[in-house]
Design a protein around this motif. Structure first.
Motif, PDB file in Angstrom:
ATOM      1  N   GLN A 398       0.908  27.230   9.637  1.00 31.00           N
ATOM      2  CA  GLN A 398       1.487  28.320  10.413  1.00 31.00           C
ATOM      3  C   GLN A 398       2.500  29.041   9.524  1.00 31.00           C
ATOM      4  O   GLN A 398       3.477  28.436   9.074  1.00 31.00           O
ATOM      5  N   SER A 399       2.227  30.332   9.288  1.00 29.57           N
ATOM      6  CA  SER A 399       3.094  31.154   8.429  1.00 29.57           C
ATOM      7  C   SER A 399       3.256  30.528   7.041  1.00 29.57           C
ATOM      8  O   SER A 399       4.350  30.493   6.484  1.00 29.57           O
ATOM      9  N   PRO A 434      -3.052  30.291  14.534  1.00 33.56           N
ATOM     10  CA  PRO A 434      -2.336  31.535  14.813  1.00 33.56           C
ATOM     11  C   PRO A 434      -1.858  31.647  16.252  1.00 33.56           C
ATOM     12  O   PRO A 434      -0.813  32.257  16.513  1.00 33.56           O
ATOM     13  N   GLU A 437       1.223  29.496  16.497  1.00 34.89           N
ATOM     14  CA  GLU A 437       2.316  30.191  15.817  1.00 34.89           C
ATOM     15  C   GLU A 437       2.839  31.346  16.664  1.00 34.89           C
ATOM     16  O   GLU A 437       4.060  31.573  16.754  1.00 34.89           O
ATOM     17  N   LEU A 441       6.624  31.687  17.997  1.00 35.83           N
ATOM     18  CA  LEU A 441       7.463  32.858  17.751  1.00 35.83           C
ATOM     19  C   LEU A 441       7.955  33.479  19.054  1.00 35.83           C
ATOM     20  O   LEU A 441       9.111  33.934  19.141  1.00 35.83           O
TER      21      LEU A 441
END
Length: 574
Positions: A398-399, A434, A437, A441
């Motif tokens: 993730q990221s 994603p 994630e 966020l």
């Protein structure tokens, strides 16, 4: 029974039936022909005798008729000739010779009815044809018999019985029948031979097509049917080869494309190509449906629950763990262990929870598979027991960082299953990463909007959103809640006298003191009033803290409030 045997048996059976029918028909035909021929000979002989007797009567030589009969009996083919005198002649001319009387019932019946009689009589010497022909008075012919006989026209004058041997006709018929049957049998065999040669390529091609279809049903499309003719059968062989080549190429292309999506090169083609390709495509479809489902989930917890259901349900792995890496901290939290949410770490050293770099997957960001490299991760510590375990840990990127870790645990006897499902697990995690994630966020953004950036306390927006929930919860629990407003007066003087850094220190110390005194509080709310703090954050003349205290003892609440006020006053004086 295969087609070749069916055609052979059908052809032989048909030929046999035709030969039998031909034999029977020919024999019956020759028999009928022999009878008709013998009947014609008998009629001719009878007519000759009638004409001869009439001539003898006209010429006055009727007394010598016995010599004529003897000579006729000596004719080849004729066995005997007998004349029987009818009643009309007996009345007119007398009984005549002794041999001219009726010798049996047949002659008597013919004399009475005037109808001829024919039959075949079997004797030791062979078949004998007998014919008894009546002499009928008539005015026709020359000489006319009625010139001498005083009878009415149509009256029976007598009868002649002629017997003749027809064995030679039977022998000739049998011989001709044998020749005919032999000729037909020869041509039938010849026809069967050429027919089999004509049908053989079709049968072989049909068998080859059957084998090709059977192999195709098992996923093998390497068919190569030999073209043996240039007709429709040969075209069928070409078309089947083209079809199999097209299917093999198409499925291989689909397999390669799916392998690229899976980011996994499948082993060399083996087993059922069709079923394996369908399984790979179905795996991608299931992963896509999984992604669509988790995109509509509300929280990360729901996504992890759905992922756990996939691992347990679709892949049949009962022992697994999902860990989440804490953002900004060197820690990991077990989300679910063996399908049990909130359970403690079971398969690894608990040290990975406090120091996440202890987890090899978390540290490297790579798949760790102990089925290929036994003992590769020292943190894997399964329970002691007779069964040996292996594991595979998947990083969820993730990221650009490892945000979660999925660990699969399986017995060493089933280690091959891990290698089979690794590509599909990667697809699910790649689809889930994603979305997880994005949920993380969103939670971070929401949390930042509900907390004060400096003190970390919940702000006014949080209080506005959760006030009703807090009150409803208190009412549902039938408990008490105290809301306390603490206002730091003249806080601007601190900033003006000692600077904003000192003011920030006072606010942080006040927040720490408040949370220490009300550790059982549901929330502590911080709000600054009027004026501008640096970075344009609202603050200044005063700063207020609003703890919401869940405590059923009013005396204890007052005691804690007084203690907090003294602590904050001491902080401000210092």
């Amino acid at each position: 029974m295969n087609l070749n045997k069916k055609i052979t048996l059908f052809s032989v059976g048909l030929a046999t039936v035709m030969i039998v029918v031909l034999t029977v028909v020919s024999l019956l035909s020759f028999r009928q022909f022999s009878v008709m021929s013998a009947r014609a000979h008998v009629r001719s002989t009878a007519e000759i005798i009638r004409v001869s007797l009439t001539e003898d009567m006209v010429n006055g030589m009727i007394a010598k008729r016995d010599g004529l009969l003897r000579r006729l009996g000596e004719v080849e083919g004729l066995q005997s000739v007998h004349i029987a005198r009818g009643e009309n002649v007996v009345r007119q001319f007398g009984k005549g010779l002794d041999e001219e009387n009726a010798t049996d019932d047949i002659e008597t019946k013919v004399l009475q009815t005037g109808q001829p009689h024919f039959e075949v009589v079997s004797e030791l010497t062979g078949p004998i044809f007998r014919g008894t022909i009546p002499f009928i008075a008539t005015r026709k012919g020359n000489p006319v018999c009625m010139q001498c006989h005083n009878v009415a026209e149509g009256a029976v004058l007598g009868a002649v019985t002629v017997t003749m041997y027809i064995g030679h006709l039977k022998d000739n018929a049998v011989f001709v029948s044998i020749i005919m049957v032999a000729s037909v049998a020869f041509f039938m065999v010849l026809m069967l031979y050429f027919f089999r040669r004509l049908v053989k390529p079709m049968i072989i091609t049909a068998n080859d097509v059957q084998d090709a279809v059977s192999h195709a049903a098992n996923g093998d499309f390497h068919a190569n049917i030999q073209q043996r003719t240039n007709d429709e059968i040969g075209q069928v062989a070409q078309d089947v080869n083209k079809l199999m080549a097209f299917l093999h190429k198409g499925l291989s292309t689909i397999r390669e494309d799916v392998a690229q999506l899976l980011k996994h090169k499948p082993p060399e083609e083996q087993g059922n190509l069709l079923n394996s390709t369908i399984g790979m495509v179905q795996g991608l479809i299931d992963a896509q449906q999984f992604k669509q489902a988790i995109e509509e989930d509300e929280s990360r917890t729901e996504i992890y629950r759905r992922l756990a259901a996939v691992v347990r349900g679709r892949f049949g792995i009962p022992n697994f763990s999902i860990y989440e890496v804490q953002a900004g901290a060197n820690q990991m939290v077990p989300i679910t262990v063996d399908g049990e949410f909130g359970a403690a770490c079971r398969w690894c050293d608990p040290q990975i929870l406090a120091r996440s770099e202890t987890c090899r997957t978390r540290r490297t960001g790579h798949l760790i598979d102990s089925t290929e490299s036994p003992g590769i991760c020292y943190a894997f510590q399964p329970p002691e027991g007779g069964r040996k375990y292996c594991h595979a840990c998947f990083p969820v990127i993730q990221s650009g960082m490892v945000g979660s870790v999925l660990q699969l645990v399986i017995g060493q006897e089933d280690a091959g299953r891990i290698r089979e499902i690794i590509p599909y697990i990667n697809v699910y995690l790649r689809e889930a990463a994603p979305v997880i994630e994005a949920k993380r966020l969103m939670d971070t953004l929401r949390e930042s909007n509900l907390r004060d950036a400096m003190t970390g306390l919940h702000n006014r927006r949080f209080l506005e959103e959760y006030a009703e929930t807090l009150v409803a919860s208190t009412q549902r629990r039938n408990s008490r809640m105290t809301i306390l407003m603490l206002d730091l007066d003249y806080f601007k003087m601190v900033n003006d006298t000692y600077g904003h850094d000192a003011g920030d220190t006072v606010l942080k110390a006040s927040e720490t003191s408040g949370t220490d005194h009300f550790s059982r509080c549901s929330l502590v709310h911080h709000q600054c009033h009027r004026g501008q703090h640096r970075n344009h954050l609202p603050t200044s003349q005063s700063s207020s803290f609003s703890p919401a205290i869940r405590e059923n003892s009013p005396v204890l609440c007052v005691t804690k409030i007084q203690s907090l006020a003294s602590a904050i006053a001491a902080i401000c004086k210092s």
